[in-house]
Design an enzyme around this catalytic site. Structure first.
Site, short mmCIF file in Angstrom:
data_model
loop_
_atom_site.label_atom_id
_atom_site.label_comp_id
_atom_site.label_asym_id
_atom_site.label_seq_id
_atom_site.Cartn_x
_atom_site.Cartn_y
_atom_site.Cartn_z
N THR A 311 104.82 15.79 21.84
CA THR A 311 104.63 15.51 23.26
C THR A 311 103.57 16.40 23.90
O THR A 311 102.70 15.90 24.63
CB THR A 311 105.97 15.63 24.00
OG1 THR A 311 106.85 14.62 23.51
CG2 THR A 311 105.78 15.46 25.50
N HIS A 436 113.26 46.67 20.14
CA HIS A 436 114.46 46.90 19.32
C HIS A 436 115.71 46.99 20.19
O HIS A 436 115.65 47.60 21.28
CB HIS A 436 114.27 48.19 18.51
CG HIS A 436 115.43 48.50 17.62
ND1 HIS A 436 115.64 47.84 16.44
CD2 HIS A 436 116.44 49.40 17.76
CE1 HIS A 436 116.74 48.32 15.86
NE2 HIS A 436 117.24 49.27 16.66
#
Length: 451
Positions: A311, A436
């Site tokens: 799309t 992290h």
């Protein structure tokens, strides 16, 4: 006299609607004809409702994971009819937005099938009216392909699956592409026992081999039967069920059978060949890089050209067409390094080249690969595995491909796709500080090549 416009668009999907709005913004007089519903395959019976169903199906996993994190999860149940009704309301809302955006741009919308009667004329079948147009844009998308097997008419396709009154206890899905596998994963989690049959050696042809193997293993672990090198050769009805005869000599008795054997361009019966438009294999409209067909006044964008059935690509092709023809701002859609996702469970996100294609084009590579337990599975009795893979050109250090399988893979690949599109090197990935603790940090902390 016939009414006259600068642009007549056949098809009210994402590509056609974007082209119509941009052209109108450049001052063109534009009409759009759509015979079904505005929004096209993606909005009405494709990626949008399919992802809503995929999200719904994943709550099954979340309930189980919650127990590991200290939550007491009581009895749960699923109501297909409530989900279907909610999905229908959202589709209706989105269709309304498509229509309003066209009207706000000054585009006239028509509810009719339109056929081409010449290089500059179309006819509306609903009224018989002929419209003269300086330019005609074909954006009719694709349609499910039904293989020529006995009893194929008894099966459903991805068009009908969204509107099933009830979910069957068992379903057989033929096909190994992303449509077949997305539905296999979500239906299994919604309580349907699913069998997938695919004629090839491995599912997801065209994807990286590590990705294909990882998904196949995950699906089998989740209870989905995946049969490769197998096809449905005949279907018959028997006492309220469907019986499928397979090429491996076995049969399957199921409540429903879905044919997900690909989609083909929806070009039949709209007058293309009569107007002199050249078609390629599978009925695809042959176009140049600028989306122009063999007839100067007729253009085509999206799945109907069979270039890249995504799309966002159709939208960019439509935008480029309108800017080029009506805005005096010529450009073409770049089909290289387009990020893509498969909303299976586990989810897949990819951008760039597979390892196989990269070796063919570039020769020496460095492959970085890791498989690990995602953090949300920390307390799971049967944790899933996440896959991340980088394909790097050994000579230039450029990252040629990124392949991710696991939670939020689609979200990650959208962002890392920017880096790949810009030609980022492995050294630049390495120089990026990790966030992290995240799964995505693995993309910038992989240091040792495996090949």
């Amino acid at each position: 006299m016939n009414r006259q416009v600068d642009l007549f668009v056949i098809g009210g999907g994402s590509g056609g609607v974007r082209a119509a709005r941009i052209a109108a913004g450049h001052g063109a007089k534009v009409m759009v004809a759509e015979e079904f519903r505005y929004g096209g395959t993606c909005v009405i019976r494709g990626c949008v409702p399919k992802k809503l169903l995929a999200i719904a199906s994943r709550f099954t996993d979340l309930f189980e994971e919650a127990r590991g994190f200290g939550w007491d999860v009581g009895p749960t149940s699923f109501d297909w009819s409530r989900l279907r009704e909610a999905k229908d309301r959202e589709i209706t809302r989105l269709e309304g937005i498509y229509r309003r955006n066209l009207e706000a741009a000054g585009v006239e919308t028509l509810e009719s099938r339109a056929v081409i009667e010449g290089p500059n004329r179309v006819r509306l079948l609903a009224t018989g009216e002929a419209i003269d147009a300086r330019h005609i844009l074909v954006a009719t998308g694709g349609t499910p392909f039904r293989p020529a097997i006995e009893g194929a008419e008894l099966a459903i396709t991805s068009n009908e699956v969204f509107d099933l009154e009830t979910l069957p206890d068992e379903m057989l899905i033929e096909g190994g592409g992303f449509i077949a596998l997305e539905f296999a994963c979500l239906l299994q989690r919604l309580g349907v026992k699913v069998t997938v049959v695919y004629r090839g050696e491995q599912i997801l042809r065209g994807f990286d081999d590590d990705v294909r193997e990882h998904l196949a293993q995950a699906m089998r672990k989740d209870g989905i039967e995946v049969l490769v090198r197998t096809e449905v050769k005949a279907i018959r009805r028997d006492n309220g069920h469907l019986v499928a005869s397979l090429t491996n000599g076995t049969t399957r008795r199921v409540g429903q059978l879905m044919l997900a054997t690909g989609r083909v361009p929806a070009t039949a019966g709209i007058g293309l060949e009569e107007a002199g438009v050249t078609l390629r294999e599978r009925g695809a409209i042959a176009v140049g890089p600028n989306s122009r067909t063999s007839v100067d006044s007729i253009w085509a964008v999206g799945d109907v050209t069979d270039r890249m059935a995504l799309t966002p690509v159709a939208i960019r092709e439509g935008h480029a067409f309108a800017d080029t023809v009506f805005g005096d701002k010529p450009w073409v859609c770049d089909h290289e390094n387009v990020p893509a996702a498969v909303f299976s469970t586990p989810e897949i996100g990819v951008v760039g080249l597979t390892e196989t294609v990269a070796r063919e084009r570039h020769g020496e590579l460095r492959i970085y690969r890791t498989s690990f337990r995602p953090m949300h599975d920390t307390f799971s009795e049967e944790p899933s595995r996440m896959l991340m893979k980088l394909v790097v050109d050994d000579e230039s250090d450029r990252v040629l491909g990124v392949h991710i399988v696991g939670p939020e893979a689609a979200e990650m690949i959208q962002l890392v796709g920017i880096a790949v599109k810009m030609g980022a090197t492995k050294a630049q990935f390495d120089a990026t500080v990790a966030v992290h603790p995240t799964a995505a940090e693995e993309l910038v902390t992989l240091r040792t090549p495996v090949a």
